[in-house]
Design a protein around this motif. Structure first.
Motif, PDB file in Angstrom:
ATOM      1  N   GLY A   6       0.812  -1.205   0.000  1.00 48.28           N
ATOM      2  CA  GLY A   6       0.000   0.000   0.000  1.00 48.28           C
ATOM      3  C   GLY A   6       0.848   1.259   0.000  1.00 48.28           C
ATOM      4  O   GLY A   6       0.569   2.216  -0.730  1.00 48.28           O
ATOM      5  N   VAL A   7       1.897   1.270   0.827  1.00 46.36           N
ATOM      6  CA  VAL A   7       2.828   2.404   0.832  1.00 46.36           C
ATOM      7  C   VAL A   7       3.465   2.562  -0.541  1.00 46.36           C
ATOM      8  O   VAL A   7       3.577   3.672  -1.080  1.00 46.36           O
ATOM      9  N   TRP A   8       3.873   1.458  -1.111  1.00 45.30           N
ATOM     10  CA  TRP A   8       4.501   1.498  -2.437  1.00 45.30           C
ATOM     11  C   TRP A   8       3.520   2.020  -3.494  1.00 45.30           C
ATOM     12  O   TRP A   8       3.919   2.755  -4.406  1.00 45.30           O
ATOM     13  N   GLY A   9       2.252   1.648  -3.381  1.00 42.72           N
ATOM     14  CA  GLY A   9       1.259   2.136  -4.323  1.00 42.72           C
ATOM     15  C   GLY A   9       1.131   3.648  -4.289  1.00 42.72           C
ATOM     16  O   GLY A   9       1.023   4.302  -5.332  1.00 42.72           O
ATOM     17  N   SER A  10       1.156   4.223  -3.091  1.00 48.27           N
ATOM     18  CA  SER A  10       1.080   5.683  -2.977  1.00 48.27           C
ATOM     19  C   SER A  10       2.321   6.342  -3.566  1.00 48.27           C
ATOM     20  O   SER A  10       2.230   7.342  -4.298  1.00 48.27           O
ATOM     21  N   ILE A  11       3.496   5.781  -3.276  1.00 50.69           N
ATOM     22  CA  ILE A  11       4.735   6.354  -3.810  1.00 50.69           C
ATOM     23  C   ILE A  11       4.755   6.246  -5.331  1.00 50.69           C
ATOM     24  O   ILE A  11       5.101   7.196  -6.041  1.00 50.69           O
ATOM     25  N   GLY A  12       4.376   5.074  -5.851  1.00 51.27           N
ATOM     26  CA  GLY A  12       4.374   4.875  -7.290  1.00 51.27           C
ATOM     27  C   GLY A  12       3.416   5.799  -8.019  1.00 51.27           C
ATOM     28  O   GLY A  12       3.665   6.208  -9.159  1.00 51.27           O
ATOM     29  N   THR A  13       2.299   6.143  -7.380  1.00 56.73           N
ATOM     30  CA  THR A  13       1.355   7.064  -7.996  1.00 56.73           C
ATOM     31  C   THR A  13       1.958   8.451  -8.134  1.00 56.73           C
ATOM     32  O   THR A  13       1.706   9.158  -9.120  1.00 56.73           O
ATOM     33  N   VAL A  14       2.767   8.854  -7.161  1.00 59.69           N
ATOM     34  CA  VAL A  14       3.454  10.148  -7.269  1.00 59.69           C
ATOM     35  C   VAL A  14       4.344  10.166  -8.501  1.00 59.69           C
ATOM     36  O   VAL A  14       4.344  11.124  -9.286  1.00 59.69           O
ATOM     37  N   TRP A  15       5.102   9.087  -8.711  1.00 62.23           N
ATOM     38  CA  TRP A  15       5.952   9.023  -9.900  1.00 62.23           C
ATOM     39  C   TRP A  15       5.112   9.013 -11.170  1.00 62.23           C
ATOM     40  O   TRP A  15       5.438   9.669 -12.153  1.00 62.23           O
ATOM     41  N   GLY A  16       4.026   8.225 -11.144  1.00 62.14           N
ATOM     42  CA  GLY A  16       3.200   8.111 -12.336  1.00 62.14           C
ATOM     43  C   GLY A  16       2.551   9.419 -12.742  1.00 62.14           C
ATOM     44  O   GLY A  16       2.402   9.711 -13.931  1.00 62.14           O
ATOM     45  N   LEU A  17       2.159  10.228 -11.750  1.00 66.22           N
ATOM     46  CA  LEU A  17       1.512  11.499 -12.055  1.00 66.22           C
ATOM     47  C   LEU A  17       2.522  12.609 -12.335  1.00 66.22           C
ATOM     48  O   LEU A  17       2.278  13.480 -13.171  1.00 66.22           O
ATOM     49  N   GLY A  18       3.659  12.578 -11.653  1.00 69.75           N
ATOM     50  CA  GLY A  18       4.624  13.654 -11.801  1.00 69.75           C
ATOM     51  C   GLY A  18       5.686  13.419 -12.853  1.00 69.75           C
ATOM     52  O   GLY A  18       6.270  14.381 -13.376  1.00 69.75           O
ATOM     53  N   GLY A  19       5.954  12.149 -13.194  1.00 70.56           N
ATOM     54  CA  GLY A  19       7.016  11.841 -14.138  1.00 70.56           C
ATOM     55  C   GLY A  19       6.799  12.397 -15.540  1.00 70.56           C
ATOM     56  O   GLY A  19       7.672  13.113 -16.071  1.00 70.56           O
ATOM     57  N   PRO A  20       5.659  12.104 -16.190  1.00 69.84           N
ATOM     58  CA  PRO A  20       5.454  12.603 -17.555  1.00 69.84           C
ATOM     59  C   PRO A  20       5.539  14.119 -17.697  1.00 69.84           C
ATOM     60  O   PRO A  20       6.194  14.608 -18.622  1.00 69.84           O
ATOM     61  N   PRO A  21       4.908  14.917 -16.798  1.00 69.27           N
ATOM     62  CA  PRO A  21       5.079  16.370 -16.941  1.00 69.27           C
ATOM     63  C   PRO A  21       6.532  16.824 -16.787  1.00 69.27           C
ATOM     64  O   PRO A  21       6.995  17.703 -17.524  1.00 69.27           O
ATOM     65  N   ALA A  22       7.262  16.227 -15.832  1.00 72.87           N
ATOM     66  CA  ALA A  22       8.664  16.605 -15.644  1.00 72.87           C
ATOM     67  C   ALA A  22       9.492  16.251 -16.875  1.00 72.87           C
ATOM     68  O   ALA A  22      10.342  17.034 -17.326  1.00 72.87           O
ATOM     69  N   LEU A  23       9.226  15.072 -17.427  1.00 67.60           N
ATOM     70  CA  LEU A  23       9.958  14.661 -18.620  1.00 67.60           C
ATOM     71  C   LEU A  23       9.578  15.520 -19.817  1.00 67.60           C
ATOM     72  O   LEU A  23      10.427  15.856 -20.659  1.00 67.60           O
ATOM     73  N   GLY A  24       8.294  15.883 -19.909  1.00 72.65           N
ATOM     74  CA  GLY A  24       7.867  16.765 -20.994  1.00 72.65           C
ATOM     75  C   GLY A  24       8.552  18.115 -20.922  1.00 72.65           C
ATOM     76  O   GLY A  24       8.960  18.679 -21.951  1.00 72.65           O
ATOM     77  N   LEU A  25       8.706  18.647 -19.705  1.00 66.40           N
ATOM     78  CA  LEU A  25       9.409  19.918 -19.537  1.00 66.40           C
ATOM     79  C   LEU A  25      10.871  19.785 -19.945  1.00 66.40           C
ATOM     80  O   LEU A  25      11.433  20.684 -20.600  1.00 66.40           O
ATOM     81  N   LEU A  26      11.504  18.663 -19.576  1.00 66.21           N
ATOM     82  CA  LEU A  26      12.900  18.437 -19.961  1.00 66.21           C
ATOM     83  C   LEU A  26      13.036  18.371 -21.472  1.00 66.21           C
ATOM     84  O   LEU A  26      14.002  18.907 -22.043  1.00 66.21           O
ATOM     85  N   MET A  27      12.057  17.744 -22.145  1.00 69.50           N
ATOM     86  CA  MET A  27      12.118  17.687 -23.607  1.00 69.50           C
ATOM     87  C   MET A  27      11.920  19.063 -24.229  1.00 69.50           C
ATOM     88  O   MET A  27      12.496  19.377 -25.271  1.00 69.50           O
TER      89      MET A  27
END
Length: 413
Positions: A338-359
């Motif tokens: 359950g803890v891992w699910g919450s952490i993974g959701t942060v990556w899933g929601l925040g990763g694409p926008p951060a990567l898009g900004l880097l691109m």
């Protein structure tokens, strides 16, 4: 375990069929790509907020009953959506509500189904069972995405939702007949003596934070998820931009990625002693391959590199999942997931926008190269710091009978 794997394959195919069709449905209703992203975020958001509660429920309730009920509820949601679509009564509001309810149920269903598969095999075979699960997931994803187009073309959009509902009911009907193999660890539904008075969320959080290997695993997986892994985004821009390819070319790259994922899952199923060190090594290797891929002079070179990238990623994911599901004691595994699910959701929601900004700042090649170097550099730095801490001797206060400067504890101790 064979029955469970077949049921999971059917369920994964149905889920990916529905996810593919749902994106098309949102586009049809709103005509907005942003709305499509919003529907995905709404379904993922409950995992960020209440995954830890879902994991606690999995530790508290009988695993088979929990998985069967959650699968039946997901089937009911899919059938409800299918009826609304068939009657042309679906709108964006109802679709968002159904997506949010699906996300809530999934916070219990995901850890319950993951741990139920582990309960069916002896402890020494759990890493292999996780590898088989990864293989089933990849195969179901391929089949489901392909069947989505067929279902929409010949039977209409609602057919995909009906098919997914049937797949959930199939899983729910199989669960009561599952029997653990000899030597499998049985869930007791309660904590061992001295472990605590109740099944609280706080204990799961505390265990996760106190385990350096789990924190390290979270760090490796997190930085890899943000600056790598999102190949559907980075490679799509690279192929259609600097490499001057089209949709067909990216389709070829996606097919190679999927094939590499399946091959990696097969190799991952052969792991017997997965470790965080193995996960970090594979993640660093994948990051360096990502750097080389970002410098690819042609589409052919990129395709050659994509296969090992996908294989390394898949084996690393399988090893990490095995560590995550086997490191905690049995009575805490649901809460840790359950803890891992919450952490993974942060990556899933925040990763694409951060990567898009880097691109946007560095272009697709720059994003791949920079992201790969950041991943490899962070993992290498963490490994060096860990070795330095492990090698430092511990000195105690000198007594009259002590030898001056002699380490009181060895690094092994």
């Amino acid at each position: 375990m064979r029955w469970w794997s077949v049921a999971n394959f059917v369920s994964n195919a149905g889920t990916w069929m529905q996810l593919t069709v749902q994106n098309l449905l949102v586009l049809e209703i709103t005509g907005s790509a942003a709305a499509t992203g919003l529907s995905m975020s709404v379904q993922a958001a409950p995992a960020l907020l209440i995954s830890v509660l879902g994991g606690a429920a999995v530790d508290r309730w009988p695993r088979k009953l929990t998985a069967a009920v959650s699968q039946a509820l997901l089937g009911a949601i899919a059938f409800t959506t299918a009826v609304l679509v068939a009657l042309d009564r679906i709108d964006m509001t109802s679709l968002m509500v159904l997506a949010a309810v699906t996300g809530v149920v999934a916070t219990v269903d995901n850890p319950a189904c993951a741990l139920l598969g582990n309960d069916l095999v002896p402890a020494e075979d759990v890493p292999s069972a996780i590898g088989v699960g990864a293989l089933v997931h990849q195969a179901g994803r391929l089949v489901g995405a392909a069947l989505a187009g067929v279902a929409v073309a010949f039977l209409g959009t609602s057919a995909a939702y009906f098919a997914n509902g049937l797949s959930f009911l199939f899983v729910a009907s199989v669960i009561p007949f599952l029997r653990p193999a000899a030597g499998a660890v049985r869930q007791t539904g309660r904590e061992p003596e001295g472990a605590g008075s109740d099944l609280t969320v706080r204990e799961g959080l505390a265990y996760f934070v106190r385990r350096p290997r789990l924190v390290a695993l979270a760090g490796v997986t997190g930085i890899s998820a943000v600056f790598g892994r999102n190949y559907g985004l980075t490679l799509a821009v690279l192929v259609t931009g600097p490499l001057a390819g089209g949709a067909g070319s990216f389709g070829t790259v996606s097919t190679v990625l999927a094939a590499g994922g399946i091959l990696g899952a097969i190799l991952g199923a052969r792991l017997r002693r997965p470790s965080v060190r193995l996960v970090g090594t594979l993640a660093a290797a994948g990051a360096l391959l990502q750097v080389v891929a970002g410098l690819s002079p042609s589409l052919a070179v990129l395709i050659v590199l994509v296969l090992p990238m996908a294989v390394v990623e898949s084996v690393s994911d399988t090893a990490g999942t095995a560590v995550l599901q086997t490191d905690p004691p049995a009575h805490l595994r649901g809460r840790v997931l359950g803890v891992w699910g919450s952490i993974g959701t942060v990556w899933g929601l925040g990763g694409p926008p951060a990567l898009g900004l880097l691109m946007e700042l560095a272009g697709p090649r720059g994003a791949l190269v920079t992201g790969g170097l950041l991943i490899a550099g962070a993992i290498g730095t963490g490994s060096l710091l860990r070795r330095r801490r492990a090698a430092a001797p511990v000195l105690l206060r000198k007594e009259d009978h002590d030898t001056l400067g002699k380490p009181a504890l060895s690094p092994a101790a």
